[in-house]
Motif scaffolding. Sequence first.
Motif, PDB file in Angstrom:
ATOM      1  N   THR A  83       0.924  -1.331  -0.252  1.00 25.31           N
ATOM      2  CA  THR A  83      -0.009   0.106  -0.004  1.00 25.31           C
ATOM      3  C   THR A  83       0.812   1.201   0.197  1.00 25.31           C
ATOM      4  OG1 THR A  83      -0.138   0.064   2.305  1.00 25.31           O
ATOM      5  CG2 THR A  83      -1.786  -0.947   1.404  1.00 25.31           C
ATOM      6  N   GLY A  84       2.174   1.201   0.410  1.00 23.77           N
ATOM      7  CA  GLY A  84       2.758   2.391   0.515  1.00 23.77           C
ATOM      8  C   GLY A  84       3.764   2.733  -0.726  1.00 23.77           C
ATOM      9  N   LEU A  85       4.258   1.657  -1.403  1.00 29.19           N
ATOM     10  CA  LEU A  85       5.277   1.809  -2.504  1.00 29.19           C
ATOM     11  C   LEU A  85       4.376   2.470  -3.716  1.00 29.19           C
ATOM     12  CD1 LEU A  85       7.445  -1.281  -2.706  1.00 29.19           C
ATOM     13  CD2 LEU A  85       7.979   0.975  -1.844  1.00 29.19           C
ATOM     14  N   PRO A  86       3.068   2.223  -4.072  1.00 30.44           N
ATOM     15  CA  PRO A  86       2.618   2.815  -5.093  1.00 30.44           C
ATOM     16  C   PRO A  86       2.355   4.362  -4.800  1.00 30.44           C
ATOM     17  CG  PRO A  86       1.236   0.900  -4.316  1.00 30.44           C
ATOM     18  CD  PRO A  86       2.369   0.979  -3.425  1.00 30.44           C
ATOM     19  N   TYR A  87       2.436   5.060  -3.855  1.00 27.44           N
ATOM     20  CA  TYR A  87       2.920   6.421  -3.721  1.00 27.44           C
ATOM     21  C   TYR A  87       4.053   6.965  -4.155  1.00 27.44           C
ATOM     22  CZ  TYR A  87      -1.321   6.362  -0.680  1.00 27.44           C
ATOM     23  OH  TYR A  87      -2.791   6.270  -0.209  1.00 27.44           O
ATOM     24  N   LEU A  88       4.963   5.893  -4.311  1.00 20.17           N
ATOM     25  CA  LEU A  88       6.439   6.322  -4.747  1.00 20.17           C
ATOM     26  C   LEU A  88       6.403   6.044  -6.271  1.00 20.17           C
ATOM     27  CD1 LEU A  88       8.464   5.243  -1.579  1.00 20.17           C
ATOM     28  CD2 LEU A  88       7.834   7.491  -2.373  1.00 20.17           C
ATOM     29  N   SER A 171      -1.706 -13.709   2.783  1.00 13.15           N
ATOM     30  CA  SER A 171      -3.299 -13.336   2.755  1.00 13.15           C
ATOM     31  C   SER A 171      -3.758 -11.668   2.788  1.00 13.15           C
ATOM     32  CB  SER A 171      -4.313 -14.081   3.518  1.00 13.15           C
ATOM     33  OG  SER A 171      -4.026 -13.828   5.067  1.00 13.15           O
ATOM     34  N   VAL A 172      -2.887 -11.184   3.584  1.00 15.96           N
ATOM     35  CA  VAL A 172      -3.120  -9.824   3.909  1.00 15.96           C
ATOM     36  C   VAL A 172      -2.856  -8.851   2.698  1.00 15.96           C
ATOM     37  CG1 VAL A 172      -2.525  -9.908   6.367  1.00 15.96           C
ATOM     38  CG2 VAL A 172      -0.962  -8.858   4.857  1.00 15.96           C
ATOM     39  N   VAL A 173      -2.248  -9.173   1.719  1.00 16.54           N
ATOM     40  CA  VAL A 173      -2.054  -8.574   0.487  1.00 16.54           C
ATOM     41  C   VAL A 173      -2.829  -9.295  -0.666  1.00 16.54           C
ATOM     42  CG1 VAL A 173       0.222  -7.342   1.035  1.00 16.54           C
ATOM     43  CG2 VAL A 173       0.231  -9.609   0.084  1.00 16.54           C
TER      44      VAL A 173
END
Length: 228
Positions: A83-88, A171-173
């Motif tokens: 969820t964090g890397l897409p912002y980069l 499973s969380v991703v």
Amino acid sequence: MEQILHYFFNLEVLREVAPYVLAGLWTSLKISIWVIPLGLLAGLAVALAGFLVRNRLVRALLVVYIDLFRAFPPLVLLIFLYTGLPYLGVELSPMGCVAVGFMLNNSSYFGEIFRAGLESVSRGQHEAARSTGLSRLQSLIHIEIPQAVRNVFPDLVSNMIEVVKLTTIASVVSVPDMLYAARTAQSMLYNPTPIVLAAAIYLALLWPLVVLLNRLEARQRGASADAV
């Protein structure tokens, strides 16, 4: 007793969800087949870098790397990658997030195990290898690394078992592993039997490995006692 059988060992539910859970099992096995070799290779590279490089800055960076990813919760690491890397501007597939996250986490643990193994090989082994004309790399490949792996093999197996158990957080991703399949089936049928089935499969897979680990550790203790 009837309620326990109905909610946790419902045969009708088992027949209905078994194909779905077994498909998730195959995904879980594929994850393990990917992440364990990646962790082993990355861990060996980290250990060799720390063993061979004498530059203080490089060694300090290796210590930071190992300590950071041993302390960083793998669940949080997966969520950050997903969820964090897409912002980069970096987008990884769910399986890519699992591969990268587990490699970073596992390499720190495997690296410490390999480092201990390399340090357990006596300096005389290296000197004897060099005296026969072997290069430093040849000495590592043919003499030191094989002995190091043998010395820490039970620890490697133990960590591999932990990695297999850790794959349940994939499973969380949104990776459709066995736990994901079991939880989805549970939410649809309002019955925890799928979770019990997944737990039983994990137990059947890992129990033999735990027994093997116990035998390896006993054999290693016996060899150490004989050496003394």
